[in-house]
Design an enzyme around this catalytic site. Sequence first.
Site, PDB file in Angstrom:
ATOM      1  N   GLN A 203      38.603  44.146  46.409  1.00 49.90           N
ATOM      2  CA  GLN A 203      39.789  44.980  46.215  1.00 49.90           C
ATOM      3  C   GLN A 203      39.854  45.203  44.703  1.00 49.90           C
ATOM      4  O   GLN A 203      40.190  44.305  43.946  1.00 49.90           O
ATOM      5  CB  GLN A 203      41.016  44.286  46.778  1.00 49.90           C
TER       6      GLN A 203
ATOM      7  N   HIS B  88      35.330  38.876  48.052  1.00 47.98           N
ATOM      8  CA  HIS B  88      35.616  38.099  49.259  1.00 47.98           C
ATOM      9  C   HIS B  88      34.356  38.015  50.123  1.00 47.98           C
ATOM     10  O   HIS B  88      33.653  39.005  50.286  1.00 47.98           O
ATOM     11  CB  HIS B  88      36.664  38.804  50.130  1.00 47.98           C
TER      12      HIS B  88
ATOM     13  N   GLY C 287      44.774  46.964  46.788  1.00 49.44           N
ATOM     14  CA  GLY C 287      45.189  45.729  47.457  1.00 49.44           C
ATOM     15  C   GLY C 287      44.955  44.473  46.643  1.00 49.44           C
ATOM     16  O   GLY C 287      45.238  43.372  47.110  1.00 49.44           O
ATOM     17  N   GLN C 288      44.420  44.604  45.433  1.00 53.59           N
ATOM     18  CA  GLN C 288      44.159  43.417  44.609  1.00 53.59           C
ATOM     19  C   GLN C 288      45.477  42.747  44.220  1.00 53.59           C
ATOM     20  O   GLN C 288      46.395  43.410  43.736  1.00 53.59           O
ATOM     21  CB  GLN C 288      43.384  43.827  43.351  1.00 53.59           C
ATOM     22  N   THR C 289      45.560  41.440  44.461  1.00 50.58           N
ATOM     23  CA  THR C 289      46.787  40.714  44.130  1.00 50.58           C
ATOM     24  C   THR C 289      46.591  39.759  42.961  1.00 50.58           C
ATOM     25  O   THR C 289      47.561  39.344  42.334  1.00 50.58           O
ATOM     26  CB  THR C 289      47.300  39.917  45.340  1.00 50.58           C
ATOM     27  N   VAL C 290      45.350  39.358  42.697  1.00 48.73           N
ATOM     28  CA  VAL C 290      45.053  38.508  41.539  1.00 48.73           C
ATOM     29  C   VAL C 290      44.195  39.349  40.589  1.00 48.73           C
ATOM     30  O   VAL C 290      43.090  39.759  40.960  1.00 48.73           O
ATOM     31  CB  VAL C 290      44.298  37.219  41.963  1.00 48.73           C
TER      32      VAL C 290
ATOM     33  N   HIS D  40      41.989  39.274  38.524  1.00 54.57           N
ATOM     34  CA  HIS D  40      40.777  38.632  38.018  1.00 54.57           C
ATOM     35  C   HIS D  40      39.716  38.973  39.048  1.00 54.57           C
ATOM     36  O   HIS D  40      39.836  38.551  40.212  1.00 54.57           O
ATOM     37  CB  HIS D  40      41.015  37.111  37.913  1.00 54.57           C
TER      38      HIS D  40
ATOM     39  N   HIS E  20      37.169  39.489  41.860  1.00 47.93           N
ATOM     40  CA  HIS E  20      36.639  38.533  42.840  1.00 47.93           C
ATOM     41  C   HIS E  20      36.094  39.269  44.045  1.00 47.93           C
ATOM     42  O   HIS E  20      36.587  40.329  44.419  1.00 47.93           O
ATOM     43  CB  HIS E  20      37.710  37.525  43.275  1.00 47.93           C
TER      44      HIS E  20
ATOM     45  N   ASN F  18      39.440  29.408  49.752  1.00 47.05           N
ATOM     46  CA  ASN F  18      40.621  30.288  49.720  1.00 47.05           C
ATOM     47  C   ASN F  18      41.894  29.529  50.090  1.00 47.05           C
ATOM     48  O   ASN F  18      41.910  28.741  51.034  1.00 47.05           O
ATOM     49  CB  ASN F  18      40.406  31.458  50.681  1.00 47.05           C
TER      50      ASN F  18
HETATM   51  P1  AMP Z   1      43.064  40.036  46.600  1.00 45.87           P
HETATM   52  O1  AMP Z   1      44.229  40.371  47.472  1.00 45.87           O
HETATM   53  O2  AMP Z   1      41.829  40.844  46.882  1.00 45.87           O
HETATM   54  O3  AMP Z   1      43.428  40.029  45.122  1.00 45.87           O
HETATM   55  O4  AMP Z   1      42.667  38.560  46.985  1.00 45.87           O
HETATM   56  C1  AMP Z   1      43.218  37.421  46.410  1.00 45.87           C
HETATM   57  C2  AMP Z   1      42.686  36.262  47.217  1.00 45.87           C
HETATM   58  O5  AMP Z   1      42.858  35.088  46.465  1.00 45.87           O
HETATM   59  C3  AMP Z   1      43.415  36.061  48.544  1.00 45.87           C
HETATM   60  O6  AMP Z   1      42.450  35.878  49.570  1.00 45.87           O
HETATM   61  C4  AMP Z   1      44.232  34.795  48.303  1.00 45.87           C
HETATM   62  O7  AMP Z   1      44.432  34.047  49.471  1.00 45.87           O
HETATM   63  C5  AMP Z   1      43.355  34.073  47.293  1.00 45.87           C
HETATM   64  N1  AMP Z   1      44.054  33.173  46.385  1.00 45.87           N
HETATM   65  C6  AMP Z   1      45.169  33.428  45.661  1.00 45.87           C
HETATM   66  N2  AMP Z   1      45.479  32.374  44.898  1.00 45.87           N
HETATM   67  C7  AMP Z   1      44.539  31.432  45.127  1.00 45.87           C
HETATM   68  C8  AMP Z   1      44.330  30.109  44.644  1.00 45.87           C
HETATM   69  N3  AMP Z   1      45.140  29.532  43.758  1.00 45.87           N
HETATM   70  N4  AMP Z   1      43.260  29.426  45.094  1.00 45.87           N
HETATM   71  C9  AMP Z   1      42.434  29.988  45.997  1.00 45.87           C
HETATM   72  N5  AMP Z   1      42.582  31.223  46.495  1.00 45.87           N
HETATM   73  C10 AMP Z   1      43.618  31.940  46.074  1.00 45.87           C
END
Ligand code: AMP
Length: 175
Positions: free
Chosen positions: A88, A103, A94-97, A99, A101, A32
């Site tokens: 998330q 945790h 709360g999902q920020t990416v 794609h 995943h 991470n």
């Molecule tokens: P979420 O908020 O559930 O979408 O989680 C996104 C997670 O991805 C967070 O824990 C970030 O710290 C992690 N993250 C975002 N960008 C990267 C990256 N380039 N490489 C590794 N982890 C990342």
Amino acid sequence: MSMASKALIHFGPYEVTNEVFYKTSLCYALVNIKPILPGHVLVIPFRQVQYLSELNPDEVTDVFMTVQKVQQMLSKTYSTSDANIAIQNGVESGQTVPHFHCHIIPRSKPNTEGDGFYNRLQGEEGNIGGALWDQSRPKPVGKFPQLDDEDRHPRTKEEMKKEADFFREQMAMID
Ligand code: AMP
């Protein structure tokens, strides 16, 4: 394998090839960039979809078998069988990416304090019908740590690669 022939791996828009420490045919495990606690990693399908519901049965199986395996490695590495395992699922959760995943965050006694939404979820507000529970029920500990902590700083690619190399070795020991 030469670097030129190594297929690049992406997490959403980010290229994360050197930070990946474990791969199957359908998914991979990634260190991470901003770990909430030591050992906070992600398990991600290669196919870029946003939601759990979009994974096909093979991907669901592979992702969750990988979660089990990676957690086994983290348990050995951090000497604890406990972990938060969280998804998330969508922006509103709360999902920020965007794609999918999962945790994995190893937990042990010194880091059982936390705050935020997951605190409330684990506490009384999240206990639907909780008032009817047996008064002697155990009190939850080890609240889920806050996921959006502005104080955490992104790690460098070099730091992440170093950790990925270490976890890759640890995975080889349990394979
Ligand atoms: P979420 O908020 O559930 O979408 O989680 C996104 C997670 O991805 C967070 O824990 C970030 O710290 C992690 N993250 C975002 N960008 C990267 C990256 N380039 N490489 C590794 N982890 C990342």
